[in-house]
Design an enzyme around this catalytic site. Structure first.
Site, mmCIF file in Angstrom:
data_model
loop_
_atom_site.group_PDB
_atom_site.id
_atom_site.type_symbol
_atom_site.label_atom_id
_atom_site.label_comp_id
_atom_site.label_asym_id
_atom_site.label_seq_id
_atom_site.Cartn_x
_atom_site.Cartn_y
_atom_site.Cartn_z
ATOM 1 N N GLU A 224 0.713 -1.148 0.012
ATOM 2 C CA GLU A 224 -0.067 -0.062 0.078
ATOM 3 C C GLU A 224 0.955 1.158 -0.083
ATOM 4 O O GLU A 224 1.875 1.344 0.729
ATOM 5 C CB GLU A 224 -0.843 0.016 1.374
ATOM 6 C CG GLU A 224 -1.849 1.461 1.142
ATOM 7 C CD GLU A 224 -2.805 1.280 2.362
ATOM 8 O OE1 GLU A 224 -3.735 2.000 2.246
ATOM 9 O OE2 GLU A 224 -2.686 0.473 3.397
ATOM 10 N N CYS A 421 -6.414 1.169 3.046
ATOM 11 C CA CYS A 421 -7.192 2.309 2.766
ATOM 12 C C CYS A 421 -7.212 3.001 1.379
ATOM 13 O O CYS A 421 -7.906 3.607 1.123
ATOM 14 C CB CYS A 421 -6.832 3.056 4.037
ATOM 15 S SG CYS A 421 -7.226 2.400 5.503
ATOM 16 N N ASN A 554 -12.317 -3.380 1.651
ATOM 17 C CA ASN A 554 -11.189 -3.498 2.418
ATOM 18 C C ASN A 554 -11.788 -2.915 4.087
ATOM 19 O O ASN A 554 -11.992 -1.869 4.036
ATOM 20 C CB ASN A 554 -10.053 -2.455 2.078
ATOM 21 C CG ASN A 554 -9.027 -2.147 3.131
ATOM 22 O OD1 ASN A 554 -8.245 -3.138 3.270
ATOM 23 N ND2 ASN A 554 -9.009 -1.113 3.757
ATOM 24 N N GLU A 555 -11.688 -3.998 4.848
ATOM 25 C CA GLU A 555 -12.093 -3.712 6.186
ATOM 26 C C GLU A 555 -13.184 -2.852 6.417
ATOM 27 O O GLU A 555 -13.406 -2.107 7.225
ATOM 28 C CB GLU A 555 -11.103 -3.637 7.185
ATOM 29 C CG GLU A 555 -10.135 -2.302 6.744
ATOM 30 C CD GLU A 555 -8.975 -1.927 7.673
ATOM 31 O OE1 GLU A 555 -8.633 -0.950 8.272
ATOM 32 O OE2 GLU A 555 -8.223 -2.929 8.092
#
Length: 829
Positions: A224, A421, A554-555
């Site tokens: 990331e 994120c 994503n989460e």
């Protein structure tokens, strides 16, 4: 799913808990008591919904030492996620409903429901105009009261409920306190915990007849763009703000000329947008030179490191509205000494790319790029680039060779990208759009990085796919599930503008779903039949990238907004590309509402794999080695996409590395349900970190793998596809001793090698007798990673060891040992 695990252990743990407050059962208990529900005003309710009870409505007792039974998950961390003026009611079916204000303006609200006040369902967010949907007319608001709890005056609502329900709340809080005590176990307590402990003896007997197949992709990496992981990091570009697209949106002190300086007299610099190189790249610089003598200077990312004799490709898009001119392009060290120079001509009235090769005559760690107009005139410039020719695998627009090689040395079986994120962004407008990251560099659309800086998109989807191919890893792109990060900050003056922001409007979701389908075509399609596949071929890769996996979400906060959009995306991929394994998401924790709701959704839709994330203490990893042993093998497979052991101060040391190793042996044991794992975060540039710990730190000159890196490397370089169970006998029956000893035996079918992994998280050595039926006398390779728990700068030591059907090995204190035995098995199963 997780609730079953919790309650299965609750009865025993409450009895064993040293944190439990109740020594004896009280036989004369009341039938009913008063329950006070509130959120503390001092922190705007960020610590969640709390309870107190009273036998008479006058004397109040706090429950769980201020434990928050449900917390608001709306908006950004820190400043937001408030729970103001919560109100609690119970409907005719016995279900509890909690309503609270999000920011005190009386216009934005949240709702969550629970059957027992301990396990809460998904949250919903709404405005005052939707109030009647969540709060029926028959809801009679309980009168607000002010009561004294543990010396503090609190405001909330009171109602009468059965004592048994309050007692369960107390027991639940006691259980949580007990678990927290276990999870807080650290090696700094070992001198006391293991005082008098002598060398431990263990016999480990392999059971090859009970071998089972496990995933051959257990160890991968997750990249990331955090901590300057891409621009200024893995992406080899040496010029910062090469496109003049830095802005206040990236960082408040930035603008279009950040990292650029005009030095000298006779030239005026301006940033313009009237006739851009491309609409996605609207800003460019104009140098209006009246008298030569000034220079435009770029300082790179903390300076530019160049090496004598290496070749560096310079390029610039340039035009001039007047007569042709020349620009002297040079590299200078920090003292102003010229290291290399070339001259490029600017003659076209239209944008034209000019190139040169610079070869420094000396090393420098603090070089700058200098552009000096040599004639009077206007020079219109954009996409000013300096790239080392020596990139990983020699790729144009490639990766920093030493960093990329350090990643390749992990032998990852897959690469997850571009986030995290970053993938779902800080708000809908910040969602990562893969189409903006492909094509010629000047046509790519840069964007704000939610970690507080800028993404050029120079490292885009083509480069990610190429890197995966170069290192023999499966690509695993992650795309937003139609919603941004639930931690997106609120937009002032706009209702419900924080968190998921209502998701991408449903009328735009068909187009968004098609974008995801187009990605699969870009990766795998025929260039003769698909325009996106044609773009891949034009970039230099006519053959498909053989994409097999795609992550959606994503989460995420599992809300109705999320479910509707995820389901739409999943069903479309499933219908058109059944060959693609879709990986869903079950929130950012190993338990809780999003975890449970995410698993329920995955089970209902039959999602083939889900992505779990958790960052926990070493004590958690020590005490949860059976976490996946309890999983249902008939449901979705697991990708443990983000995890790490965290200590106070966030070091990456022997203690955290061995806690992770301990847990990875359990993951290998459960490799029939866990398909993939990846530590996070991966990269961090010194002086530019937003998150610690990380696996690899670096600066412009050095790459600095951590102790945790070597745990990942030892598992990655010694992975297999068959798990061989063992029977273990330890001469010490203490559970805290047994939990700090772990082992795993696997076989790599590609080589036939056997790999024995042994972890010792104790302050004493462990004398181990290994018994392996059918193993012949041979020499094996032994790697040992060991040191003091606080050590941060140790590496594995390699040696050899003689092995046979029965061999002895003494595991050093605080160590990971990996024994790789060449294929010499009788009856190799």
């Amino acid at each position: 799913m997780n609730g079953l695990k919790l309650w299965a252990a609750l009865g025993f743990c409450l009895c064993a808990s040293s944190a439990a407050a109740h020594v004896e059962d009280v036989m004369n208990e009341p039938d009913s008591v008063y329950l006070f529900s509130y959120a503390t005003v001092s922190d705007d309710g960020r610590s969640g919904l709390k309870f107190a009870w009273s036998p008479d409505g006058n004397k109040w007792f706090g429950i769980g030492n201020g434990y928050g039974y449900v917390k608001c998950d709306y908006g950004a961390w820190g400043a937001e996620k408030r729970m103001l003026k919560p109100e609690l009611r119970r409907d005719e079916n016995g279900v509890w409903h909690c309503i609270w204000q999000l920011n005190g303006n009386g216009k934005e609200f949240a709702h969550a429901a629970s059957e027992d006040l301990m396990k809460w369902k998904r949250q919903s967010y709404f405005t005052d105009k939707q109030f009647a949907t969540y709060v029926p007319e028959e809801w009679k608001q309980y009168p607000a009261q002010s009561v004294l709890i543990d010396g503090a005056q609190e405001h909330g609502t009171v109602q009468k409920i059965a004592w048994d329900e309050v007692n369960r709340l107390i027991q639940f809080a006691d259980y949580r306190a007990y678990k927290a005590q276990l999870h807080d176990e650290r090696t700094e307590q070992d001198a006391q915990r293991f005082a008098g402990l002598n060398t431990v003896n263990m016999t480990l007997t392999a059971c090859p007849d009970s071998a089972k197949s496990i995933s051959d992709k257990l160890i991968g990496i997750f990249f990331e763009d955090i901590n300057y992981g891409a621009d200024g990091g893995l992406y080899a570009e040496l010029i910062q703000n090469r496109d003049f697209e830095y802005s206040l949106n990236d960082r408040q002190e930035w603008n279009s000329t950040y990292a650029w300086t005009l030095k000298g007299e006779g030239t005026r610099m301006a940033v313009e947008t009237a006739e851009p190189l491309h609409a996605n790249n609207p800003h460019y610089v104009v140098l209006d030179t009246k008298t030569p003598g000034a220079s435009l200077i770029n300082s790179g990312f903390d300076g530019i490191v160049v090496r004598k004799g290496e070749k560096y490709d310079f390029s610039v898009f340039a035009r001039t509205p007047g007569k042709s001119g020349k620009i002297r392009v040079s590299l200078q060290d920090g003292k102003g000494n010229e290291l290399a120079s070339e001259v490029v001509t600017v003659a076209s009235r239209n944008w034209k790319k000019q190139t040169a090769v610079l070869i420094p005559q000396a090393d420098a760690d603090d070089a700058v790029l200098v552009l000096s107009p040599q004639k009077q005139g206007k020079y219109v410039l954009d996409m000013i680039s300096l790239f080392p020719q020596h990139t990983f695998k020699g790729r144009k627009n490639g990766l920093r060779a030493d960093l990329a090689q350090t990643l390749a040395d992990l032998h990852p079986r897959f690469v997850r990208f571009p986030g995290g994120c970053v993938a779902h962004g800080n708000g809908i407008d910040n969602i990562y759009r893969w189409k903006n990251s492909i094509g010629p560099l000047e046509t790519r659309k840069p964007m704000r990085n939610l970690w507080g800086y800028h993404q050029t998109m120079g490292l885009g989807y083509y480069e990610y796919f190429q890197f995966c191919e170069d290192i023999g890893a499966e690509p695993l792109p992650v795309l937003a599930a139609g919603v941004p990060c639930q931690n997106s900050a609120c937009i002032p003056g706009k209702l419900l503008s924080g968190g998921q922001q209502g998701g991408i409007p449903m009328e735009e979701m068909d187009e968004y779903v098609q974008d995801i389908l187009d990605l699969i075509a870009y990766a795998n399609g025929d260039p003769k039949q698909n325009k996106w596949a044609k773009m891949r071929a034009e970039a230099g890769h006519p053959k498909p990238f053989n994409l097999k996996y795609i992550g959606i979400g994503n989460e995420d906060l599992i809300t109705d907004v999320f479910e509707e959009r995820f389901t739409m995306i999943y069903e479309a991929i499933k219908a058109q590309h059944p060959e693609i394994t879709v990986i869903g998401t079950v929130g950012p924790f190993y338990e809780g509402t999003d975890y449970e709701e995410g698993w329920e959704l995955a089970t209902r839709l039959n999602v083939p794999m889900v992505d779990e994330h958790y960052y926990n203490t070493p004590g958690w990893f020590i005490n949860n080695q059976d976490y996946y042993d309890r999983y249902d093998r008939s449901k979705s497979k697991v990708y443990l996409g983000e995890y790490a052991a965290h200590l106070p101060g966030r070091p990456n040391n022997i203690e955290t590395a061995l806690a992770e190793a301990l847990y990875l042996t359990a993951v290998e044991r459960n490799g029939d349900v866990v398909s993939m794992t990846s530590y996070a975060p991966l990269l961090a540039k010194e002086g530019h970190t937003q998150w610690n710990p990380d696996l690899i730190y670096f600066n412009n000159k050095e790459v600095k793998p951590t102790v945790g890196y070597y745990t990942q490397q030892l598992f990655g370089q010694n992975s297999g596809d068959t798990y061989i169970p063992t029977e273990r006998k330890v001469d010490n029956t203490r559970m805290d001793v047994q939990k700090r000893i772990a082992s795993s035996v696997i076989r790599d079918s590609r080589t036939g090698d056997l790999i024995v992994k042994l972890v010792n998280l104790l302050p004493v050595s462990i004398k181990t007798a290994v018994e392996f039926p059918g193993l012949t006398n041979s020499s094996a390779v032994l790697h040992v990673l060991s040191g003091k728990p606080s050590d941060q700068h140790v590496r594995p030591q390699e040696s050899t060891i003689n092995v046979s059907e029965k061999f002895d090995y003494e595991m050093p204190a605080y160590s990971l040992s990996v024994v790789r035995i060449p294929s010499q098995l009788k009856n190799n199963r």
